[in-house]
Design a protein around this motif. Structure first.
Motif, PDB file in Angstrom:
ATOM      1  N   GLU A  29      39.925 -39.551 -29.203  1.00 59.63           N
ATOM      2  CA  GLU A  29      39.524 -40.586 -30.144  1.00 59.63           C
ATOM      3  C   GLU A  29      40.723 -41.076 -30.938  1.00 59.63           C
ATOM      4  OE1 GLU A  29      38.415 -37.747 -33.912  1.00 59.63           O
ATOM      5  OE2 GLU A  29      36.864 -38.045 -32.389  1.00 59.63           O
ATOM      6  N   ASN A  30      40.708 -42.344 -31.298  1.00 59.34           N
ATOM      7  CA  ASN A  30      41.748 -42.978 -32.110  1.00 59.34           C
ATOM      8  C   ASN A  30      43.095 -43.077 -31.415  1.00 59.34           C
ATOM      9  OD1 ASN A  30      40.454 -43.783 -34.522  1.00 59.34           O
ATOM     10  ND2 ASN A  30      40.521 -41.721 -35.339  1.00 59.34           N
ATOM     11  N   SER A  31      43.191 -42.643 -30.169  1.00 51.78           N
ATOM     12  CA  SER A  31      44.452 -42.750 -29.449  1.00 51.78           C
ATOM     13  C   SER A  31      44.677 -44.193 -28.994  1.00 51.78           C
ATOM     14  CB  SER A  31      44.455 -41.824 -28.228  1.00 51.78           C
ATOM     15  OG  SER A  31      43.470 -42.246 -27.290  1.00 51.78           O
ATOM     16  N   PHE A  32      45.904 -44.474 -28.588  1.00 50.09           N
ATOM     17  CA  PHE A  32      46.221 -45.811 -28.072  1.00 50.09           C
ATOM     18  C   PHE A  32      45.349 -46.120 -26.860  1.00 50.09           C
ATOM     19  CE2 PHE A  32      48.525 -49.147 -25.929  1.00 50.09           C
ATOM     20  CZ  PHE A  32      49.085 -49.892 -26.963  1.00 50.09           C
ATOM     21  N   ALA A  33      45.158 -45.130 -25.985  1.00 50.09           N
ATOM     22  CA  ALA A  33      44.343 -45.336 -24.793  1.00 50.09           C
ATOM     23  C   ALA A  33      42.876 -45.572 -25.135  1.00 50.09           C
ATOM     24  CB  ALA A  33      44.474 -44.140 -23.852  1.00 50.09           C
ATOM     25  N   ALA A  34      42.380 -44.932 -26.190  1.00 46.91           N
ATOM     26  CA  ALA A  34      40.991 -45.138 -26.608  1.00 46.91           C
ATOM     27  C   ALA A  34      40.782 -46.560 -27.115  1.00 46.91           C
ATOM     28  CB  ALA A  34      40.602 -44.126 -27.679  1.00 46.91           C
ATOM     29  N   ILE A  35      41.763 -47.086 -27.839  1.00 44.32           N
ATOM     30  CA  ILE A  35      41.672 -48.476 -28.288  1.00 44.32           C
ATOM     31  C   ILE A  35      41.714 -49.414 -27.088  1.00 44.32           C
ATOM     32  CG2 ILE A  35      42.763 -50.271 -29.693  1.00 44.32           C
ATOM     33  CD1 ILE A  35      43.959 -47.962 -31.379  1.00 44.32           C
ATOM     34  N   ALA A  36      42.610 -49.123 -26.152  1.00 45.31           N
ATOM     35  CA  ALA A  36      42.712 -49.949 -24.943  1.00 45.31           C
ATOM     36  C   ALA A  36      41.419 -49.918 -24.146  1.00 45.31           C
ATOM     37  CB  ALA A  36      43.881 -49.471 -24.083  1.00 45.31           C
ATOM     38  N   ALA A  37      40.770 -48.754 -24.079  1.00 48.56           N
ATOM     39  CA  ALA A  37      39.513 -48.644 -23.336  1.00 48.56           C
ATOM     40  C   ALA A  37      38.408 -49.451 -24.001  1.00 48.56           C
ATOM     41  CB  ALA A  37      39.103 -47.174 -23.231  1.00 48.56           C
ATOM     42  N   ASP A  55      57.106 -38.667 -42.262  1.00 49.41           N
ATOM     43  CA  ASP A  55      58.203 -39.636 -42.357  1.00 49.41           C
ATOM     44  C   ASP A  55      57.715 -41.054 -42.645  1.00 49.41           C
ATOM     45  OD1 ASP A  55      57.061 -39.554 -39.833  1.00 49.41           O
ATOM     46  OD2 ASP A  55      58.912 -39.979 -38.764  1.00 49.41           O
ATOM     47  N   GLY A  56      56.479 -41.178 -43.154  1.00 52.06           N
ATOM     48  CA  GLY A  56      56.045 -42.440 -43.729  1.00 52.06           C
ATOM     49  C   GLY A  56      55.420 -43.454 -42.804  1.00 52.06           C
ATOM     50  N   HIS A  57      54.916 -43.031 -41.645  1.00 48.84           N
ATOM     51  CA  HIS A  57      54.263 -43.953 -40.722  1.00 48.84           C
ATOM     52  C   HIS A  57      52.745 -43.846 -40.863  1.00 48.84           C
ATOM     53  CE1 HIS A  57      57.883 -45.079 -38.403  1.00 48.84           C
ATOM     54  NE2 HIS A  57      58.283 -43.839 -38.663  1.00 48.84           N
ATOM     55  N   VAL A  58      52.075 -44.987 -40.972  1.00 49.74           N
ATOM     56  CA  VAL A  58      50.613 -45.002 -40.976  1.00 49.74           C
ATOM     57  C   VAL A  58      50.145 -44.900 -39.527  1.00 49.74           C
ATOM     58  CG1 VAL A  58      48.525 -46.284 -41.550  1.00 49.74           C
ATOM     59  CG2 VAL A  58      50.519 -46.404 -43.057  1.00 49.74           C
ATOM     60  N   GLU A  83      56.876 -35.887 -33.743  1.00 51.82           N
ATOM     61  CA  GLU A  83      56.120 -34.669 -33.438  1.00 51.82           C
ATOM     62  C   GLU A  83      54.691 -35.003 -33.019  1.00 51.82           C
ATOM     63  OE1 GLU A  83      57.777 -31.091 -36.193  1.00 51.82           O
ATOM     64  OE2 GLU A  83      56.968 -32.807 -37.280  1.00 51.82           O
ATOM     65  N   LEU A  84      54.093 -35.969 -33.695  1.00 48.43           N
ATOM     66  CA  LEU A  84      52.731 -36.361 -33.353  1.00 48.43           C
ATOM     67  C   LEU A  84      52.691 -37.028 -31.983  1.00 48.43           C
ATOM     68  CD1 LEU A  84      49.806 -36.443 -34.264  1.00 48.43           C
ATOM     69  CD2 LEU A  84      50.303 -38.570 -35.490  1.00 48.43           C
ATOM     70  N   GLU A  85      53.695 -37.839 -31.687  1.00 45.13           N
ATOM     71  CA  GLU A  85      53.772 -38.460 -30.356  1.00 45.13           C
ATOM     72  C   GLU A  85      53.849 -37.402 -29.269  1.00 45.13           C
ATOM     73  OE1 GLU A  85      56.065 -42.674 -31.366  1.00 45.13           O
ATOM     74  OE2 GLU A  85      57.231 -40.854 -30.954  1.00 45.13           O
ATOM     75  N   GLN A  86      54.626 -36.371 -29.496  1.00 47.37           N
ATOM     76  CA  GLN A  86      54.757 -35.298 -28.509  1.00 47.37           C
ATOM     77  C   GLN A  86      53.428 -34.580 -28.303  1.00 47.37           C
ATOM     78  OE1 GLN A  86      57.950 -33.090 -30.360  1.00 47.37           O
ATOM     79  NE2 GLN A  86      59.543 -34.181 -29.217  1.00 47.37           N
ATOM     80  N   GLN A  87      52.710 -34.340 -29.390  1.00 44.46           N
ATOM     81  CA  GLN A  87      51.440 -33.625 -29.272  1.00 44.46           C
ATOM     82  C   GLN A  87      50.350 -34.490 -28.633  1.00 44.46           C
ATOM     83  OE1 GLN A  87      50.045 -30.878 -32.076  1.00 44.46           O
ATOM     84  NE2 GLN A  87      51.962 -30.709 -33.202  1.00 44.46           N
ATOM     85  N   MET A  88      50.458 -35.797 -28.782  1.00 49.27           N
ATOM     86  CA  MET A  88      49.440 -36.681 -28.222  1.00 49.27           C
ATOM     87  C   MET A  88      49.752 -37.130 -26.794  1.00 49.27           C
ATOM     88  SD  MET A  88      46.853 -36.988 -30.218  1.00 49.27           S
ATOM     89  CE  MET A  88      46.060 -38.500 -29.654  1.00 49.27           C
ATOM     90  N   GLU A  89      50.887 -36.702 -26.254  1.00 50.85           N
ATOM     91  CA  GLU A  89      51.182 -36.989 -24.845  1.00 50.85           C
ATOM     92  C   GLU A  89      50.128 -36.310 -23.982  1.00 50.85           C
ATOM     93  OE1 GLU A  89      55.119 -35.826 -23.813  1.00 50.85           O
ATOM     94  OE2 GLU A  89      56.085 -37.293 -25.143  1.00 50.85           O
ATOM     95  N   GLY A  90      49.583 -37.042 -23.039  1.00 45.10           N
ATOM     96  CA  GLY A  90      48.531 -36.490 -22.196  1.00 45.10           C
ATOM     97  C   GLY A  90      47.166 -36.527 -22.844  1.00 45.10           C
ATOM     98  N   GLY A  93      47.965 -40.806 -26.211  1.00 47.55           N
ATOM     99  CA  GLY A  93      49.068 -41.376 -26.973  1.00 47.55           C
ATOM    100  C   GLY A  93      48.688 -41.735 -28.400  1.00 47.55           C
ATOM    101  N   VAL A  94      49.585 -41.440 -29.325  1.00 51.57           N
ATOM    102  CA  VAL A  94      49.332 -41.778 -30.725  1.00 51.57           C
ATOM    103  C   VAL A  94      49.534 -43.278 -30.929  1.00 51.57           C
ATOM    104  CG1 VAL A  94      51.705 -41.410 -31.537  1.00 51.57           C
ATOM    105  CG2 VAL A  94      49.790 -41.116 -33.115  1.00 51.57           C
ATOM    106  N   ALA A  95      48.781 -43.862 -31.853  1.00 42.64           N
ATOM    107  CA  ALA A  95      48.952 -45.271 -32.201  1.00 42.64           C
ATOM    108  C   ALA A  95      49.270 -45.373 -33.687  1.00 42.64           C
ATOM    109  CB  ALA A  95      47.687 -46.067 -31.883  1.00 42.64           C
ATOM    110  N   THR A  96      50.372 -46.017 -34.015  1.00 37.59           N
ATOM    111  CA  THR A  96      50.582 -46.367 -35.414  1.00 37.59           C
ATOM    112  C   THR A  96      49.734 -47.599 -35.708  1.00 37.59           C
ATOM    113  OG1 THR A  96      52.428 -47.902 -35.063  1.00 37.59           O
ATOM    114  CG2 THR A  96      52.975 -45.544 -35.258  1.00 37.59           C
TER     115      THR A  96
END
Length: 252
Positions: A29-37, A55-58, A83-90, A93-96
């Motif tokens: 949920e809330n991932s880049f792929a979920a938005i794309a879907a 580091d200040g990213h929404v 770090e969040l991008e690495q954890q959301m790989e697979g 993907g994280v979306a700012t």
């Protein structure tokens, strides 16, 4: 006057709750792929949640911590975007928030400010996209801070829990002038059907909201029959985990 967020889109509204993350697809949920879907399924509206990284990213993420989604017990506010991008790989993907708004220019975003630290950043970012963004929060204070940060742009907005509680009480007591004051300045009223033993959604609430020019959206509705029943009551939209089903049920 109706806010542009609500103009020119199919009614009743289908709001894809945290995008569209179907079982078995390894998309969170809330991932880049979920938005794309959700976008691929035809959803105009995507509901999502906002947190701030160390580091200040929404970023679009629901929980305060990463525990449920990635197994990391740390708070979103304790990790960097990398770090969040690495954890959301697979995991889709994280979306700012900036990436989401820029990558899906035809999508209208319903944003729940989950963390106080994210409120100003949300306001700054959505100011350029205010015509297609609704800002809300369970906290009326976080919502206010985000809207002030977006000024002079004006995103659409839905109230926080305290305002909703006061509104429900005034509707139950038949205090129409009080209810109408509470509805002033709102574009949508996004509510559950019930809160514990308290019935939140009622015909009178729907009627008074409409009298004030405010839409009523109900969350989180996944059953097609209940979707039809709510729309028959006068509800303007449903927030749903199954935007694909809701679109088939309500708009096609």
């Amino acid at each position: 006057m109706t806010h542009p967020y609500l103009r020119g889109a199919a009614h009743p509204r289908v709001l894809a709750h945290r995008g569209l993350a179907l079982p078995g697809q390894h998309v969170e949920e809330n991932s880049f792929a979920a938005i794309a879907a959700a976008h691929a399924a035809g959803a105009v509206y995507v509901e999502s949640d906002c947190h701030l990284t160390a580091d200040g990213h929404v970023v679009l993420f629901h929980d305060d911590t990463l525990q449920r989604v990635t197994g990391d017990p740390r708070a979103v506010a304790e990790v960097t975007l990398r770090e969040l991008e690495q954890q959301m790989e697979g995991r889709g993907g994280v979306a700012t928030l900036t990436q989401a708004l820029e990558s899906f220019p035809d999508t209208r975003f319903n944003l729940d400010v989950k963390a106080a630290g994210a409120a100003i950043g949300v306001g700054w970012i959505v100011a350029e996209h205010a015509d297609r963004v609704l800002v809300t929060s369970f906290s009326d204070e976080r919502r206010r801070v985000a809207l002030e940060a977006a000024h002079p742009a004006r995103p659409a907005t839905s109230p926080g829990s305290r305002t909703i509680a006061r509104l429900v009480a005034s509707v139950a007591a038949g205090l129409r002038p009080v209810a109408m004051r509470l509805l002033t300045g709102l574009d949508a009223l996004q509510i559950p059907e019930r809160q514990g033993a308290i019935r939140v959604l009622t015909p009178r609430l729907i009627r008074w909201a409409h009298d004030a020019g405010v839409e009523v959206h109900v969350w989180t509705i996944n059953d097609p029959q209940r979707m039809r029943e709510l729309v028959a009551m006068g509800v303007d939209g449903v927030v749903t985990d199954r935007a694909d089903v809701a679109l088939e049920t309500l708009t096609r």
